[in-house]
Design a protein around this motif. Structure first.
Motif, PDB file in Angstrom:
ATOM      1  N   THR A  88    -109.823  -9.197 -30.537  1.00 55.45           N
ATOM      2  CA  THR A  88    -109.599  -9.864 -32.021  1.00 55.45           C
ATOM      3  C   THR A  88    -109.571 -11.434 -31.518  1.00 55.45           C
ATOM      4  OG1 THR A  88    -107.061  -9.917 -31.866  1.00 55.45           O
ATOM      5  CG2 THR A  88    -108.291  -7.832 -32.979  1.00 55.45           C
ATOM      6  N   LYS A  89    -109.985 -12.192 -32.533  1.00 55.52           N
ATOM      7  CA  LYS A  89    -110.340 -13.459 -32.339  1.00 55.52           C
ATOM      8  C   LYS A  89    -108.604 -14.273 -32.378  1.00 55.52           C
ATOM      9  CE  LYS A  89    -112.027 -17.668 -34.442  1.00 55.52           C
ATOM     10  NZ  LYS A  89    -112.600 -18.373 -35.610  1.00 55.52           N
ATOM     11  N   ASP A  90    -107.712 -13.663 -33.186  1.00 52.48           N
ATOM     12  CA  ASP A  90    -106.336 -14.189 -32.995  1.00 52.48           C
ATOM     13  C   ASP A  90    -105.557 -13.609 -31.967  1.00 52.48           C
ATOM     14  OD1 ASP A  90    -106.042 -11.626 -33.857  1.00 52.48           O
ATOM     15  OD2 ASP A  90    -105.059 -12.146 -35.947  1.00 52.48           O
ATOM     16  N   SER A  91    -106.045 -12.866 -31.069  1.00 53.72           N
ATOM     17  CA  SER A  91    -105.208 -12.569 -29.991  1.00 53.72           C
ATOM     18  C   SER A  91    -105.038 -13.723 -29.020  1.00 53.72           C
ATOM     19  CB  SER A  91    -105.632 -11.193 -29.309  1.00 53.72           C
ATOM     20  OG  SER A  91    -106.945 -11.402 -29.022  1.00 53.72           O
ATOM     21  N   THR A  92    -103.890 -13.759 -28.405  1.00 46.61           N
ATOM     22  CA  THR A  92    -103.508 -14.812 -27.510  1.00 46.61           C
ATOM     23  C   THR A  92    -104.061 -14.444 -26.189  1.00 46.61           C
ATOM     24  OG1 THR A  92    -101.462 -14.340 -26.792  1.00 46.61           O
ATOM     25  CG2 THR A  92    -101.825 -15.740 -28.747  1.00 46.61           C
ATOM     26  N   THR A  93    -104.328 -15.566 -25.173  1.00 44.55           N
ATOM     27  CA  THR A  93    -104.620 -15.234 -23.862  1.00 44.55           C
ATOM     28  C   THR A  93    -103.626 -14.443 -23.122  1.00 44.55           C
ATOM     29  OG1 THR A  93    -105.885 -17.292 -23.621  1.00 44.55           O
ATOM     30  CG2 THR A  93    -105.164 -16.326 -21.524  1.00 44.55           C
ATOM     31  N   ALA A  94    -102.114 -14.712 -23.592  1.00 43.47           N
ATOM     32  CA  ALA A  94    -101.304 -13.947 -22.888  1.00 43.47           C
ATOM     33  C   ALA A  94    -101.267 -12.421 -23.354  1.00 43.47           C
ATOM     34  CB  ALA A  94     -99.958 -14.538 -23.246  1.00 43.47           C
ATOM     35  N   GLN A  95    -101.704 -12.304 -24.524  1.00 44.57           N
ATOM     36  CA  GLN A  95    -101.803 -10.833 -25.219  1.00 44.57           C
ATOM     37  C   GLN A  95    -102.850 -10.124 -24.467  1.00 44.57           C
ATOM     38  OE1 GLN A  95    -101.987 -11.902 -29.265  1.00 44.57           O
ATOM     39  NE2 GLN A  95     -99.714 -11.432 -29.732  1.00 44.57           N
ATOM     40  N   ARG A  96    -104.144 -10.738 -24.242  1.00 47.07           N
ATOM     41  CA  ARG A  96    -105.276 -10.260 -23.556  1.00 47.07           C
ATOM     42  C   ARG A  96    -104.682  -9.898 -22.212  1.00 47.07           C
ATOM     43  NH1 ARG A  96    -108.471 -15.094 -25.755  1.00 47.07           N
ATOM     44  NH2 ARG A  96    -108.367 -14.531 -28.050  1.00 47.07           N
ATOM     45  N   ALA A  97    -104.102 -10.622 -21.665  1.00 48.45           N
ATOM     46  CA  ALA A  97    -103.536 -10.573 -20.250  1.00 48.45           C
ATOM     47  C   ALA A  97    -102.881  -9.274 -19.904  1.00 48.45           C
ATOM     48  CB  ALA A  97    -102.923 -11.732 -19.512  1.00 48.45           C
ATOM     49  N   GLU A  98    -101.776  -9.042 -21.155  1.00 47.55           N
ATOM     50  CA  GLU A  98    -101.022  -7.961 -21.156  1.00 47.55           C
ATOM     51  C   GLU A  98    -101.527  -6.784 -21.227  1.00 47.55           C
ATOM     52  OE1 GLU A  98     -96.912  -6.335 -21.087  1.00 47.55           O
ATOM     53  OE2 GLU A  98     -97.845  -8.199 -20.766  1.00 47.55           O
ATOM     54  N   VAL A  99    -102.665  -6.627 -22.070  1.00 46.86           N
ATOM     55  CA  VAL A  99    -103.470  -5.563 -22.229  1.00 46.86           C
ATOM     56  C   VAL A  99    -104.160  -4.887 -20.928  1.00 46.86           C
ATOM     57  CG1 VAL A  99    -105.480  -4.551 -23.533  1.00 46.86           C
ATOM     58  CG2 VAL A  99    -103.809  -5.951 -24.917  1.00 46.86           C
ATOM     59  N   SER A 100    -104.797  -6.095 -20.691  1.00 47.27           N
ATOM     60  CA  SER A 100    -105.589  -5.932 -19.138  1.00 47.27           C
ATOM     61  C   SER A 100    -104.661  -5.477 -18.042  1.00 47.27           C
ATOM     62  CB  SER A 100    -106.122  -7.169 -18.799  1.00 47.27           C
ATOM     63  OG  SER A 100    -106.918  -7.160 -17.616  1.00 47.27           O
ATOM     64  N   GLY A 101    -103.343  -6.160 -18.018  1.00 45.27           N
ATOM     65  CA  GLY A 101    -102.649  -5.730 -17.013  1.00 45.27           C
ATOM     66  C   GLY A 101    -102.034  -4.032 -17.125  1.00 45.27           C
ATOM     67  N   ARG A 102    -101.671  -3.902 -18.204  1.00 43.20           N
ATOM     68  CA  ARG A 102    -101.183  -2.626 -18.718  1.00 43.20           C
ATOM     69  C   ARG A 102    -102.313  -1.547 -18.376  1.00 43.20           C
ATOM     70  NH1 ARG A 102     -96.958  -2.055 -23.262  1.00 43.20           N
ATOM     71  NH2 ARG A 102     -95.849  -4.033 -23.148  1.00 43.20           N
ATOM     72  N   PHE A 103    -103.487  -1.990 -18.658  1.00 43.53           N
ATOM     73  CA  PHE A 103    -104.607  -0.843 -18.330  1.00 43.53           C
ATOM     74  C   PHE A 103    -104.580  -0.849 -16.863  1.00 43.53           C
ATOM     75  CE2 PHE A 103    -108.664   0.597 -20.211  1.00 43.53           C
ATOM     76  CZ  PHE A 103    -109.120   1.492 -19.431  1.00 43.53           C
ATOM     77  N   LEU A 104    -104.820  -1.861 -15.982  1.00 39.35           N
ATOM     78  CA  LEU A 104    -104.783  -1.818 -14.640  1.00 39.35           C
ATOM     79  C   LEU A 104    -103.735  -0.778 -13.937  1.00 39.35           C
ATOM     80  CD1 LEU A 104    -106.148  -5.391 -13.732  1.00 39.35           C
ATOM     81  CD2 LEU A 104    -107.443  -3.145 -13.639  1.00 39.35           C
TER      82      LEU A 104
END
Length: 211
Positions: A88-104
């Motif tokens: 989403t456009k309003d998701s922050t860099t930290a939130q995207r990193a958290e999503v990516s980190g949890r996925f990995l």
């Protein structure tokens, strides 16, 4: 949780935060949509339509039973689970990193009741193709399983609905990630063939033996 697990989780999150800062800078306008992945789908997934692949998988699961359908020895052989996100456009860099980190970290967190891992490996990267066929997707993950049974246990809904045969770690990830994802595409396939240039495999094996 062990000290090594804590450090590995921090390392994953730190690495993905750096990647997101470098690779995810501007995004198109988007609204969040629930992250719900059938075995083969293109998100956002609509609740009023079910793909033929999902129906077929549901029928097979009912026919053989969830216990067999999600067993680690059900149709043994490498299976790839490709997942692509648009945030989403309003998701922050930290939130995207958290999503990516949890996925990995599902490579560590996804386990059977006996503690055996479900996932063989997970890799990720950001879209950098210039072909113009990316459909606005920004990040991809490639999850490898040792069998279709492991994949079925990991994916869970909407094919498998009994929580006794669904990976709780992956379900928790889907709930967490939902608010930050505008589009999700998933494509699974059992590896049917692998082709390499003639002689490359032999050279690679020889090079590894000399190390």
């Amino acid at each position: 949780m062990t000290v090594s697990a804590i450090f590995s989780r921090r390392a994953v999150y730190g690495a993905t935060l750096t990647l997101c800062a470098a690779g995810l800078y501007q995004f198109p306008t988007a609204k969040a949509d629930p992250y719900s992945l059938p075995i083969a789908s293109s998100g956002p997934v609509k609740t009023d339509t079910v793909s033929p692949a999902t129906v077929s998988a549901q029928q097979l699961a009912r026919q053989v039973g969830y216990a067999r359908f999600t067993a680690p020895d059900w149709r043994v052989g490498p299976v790839r689970h490709m997942v692509m996100f648009r945030y989403t456009k309003d998701s922050t860099t930290a939130q995207r990193a958290e999503v990516s980190g949890r996925f990995l970290h599902l490579a560590q967190d996804s386990r059977r009741s006996d503690g055996k891992p479900v996932v063989a490996s997970i890799e990720t990267g950001f879209q950098n193709s210039g072909e113009g066929a990316d459909a606005g997707l920004q990040q991809a993950f490639l999850v490898t399983f040792r069998s279709e049974g492991d994949r079925n246990y990991y994916v869970g809904k909407p094919v498998v609905t009994d929580v006794s045969f669904i990976d709780p770690a992956h379900e928790a990830f889907k709930e967490f990630a939902a608010p930050y994802l505008e589009k999700v595409v998933a494509f699974d396939y059992p590896v049917a063939a692998v082709v390499a240039p003639e002689g490359v495999g032999a050279k690679t094996r020889k090079a590894r033996k000399t190390r």
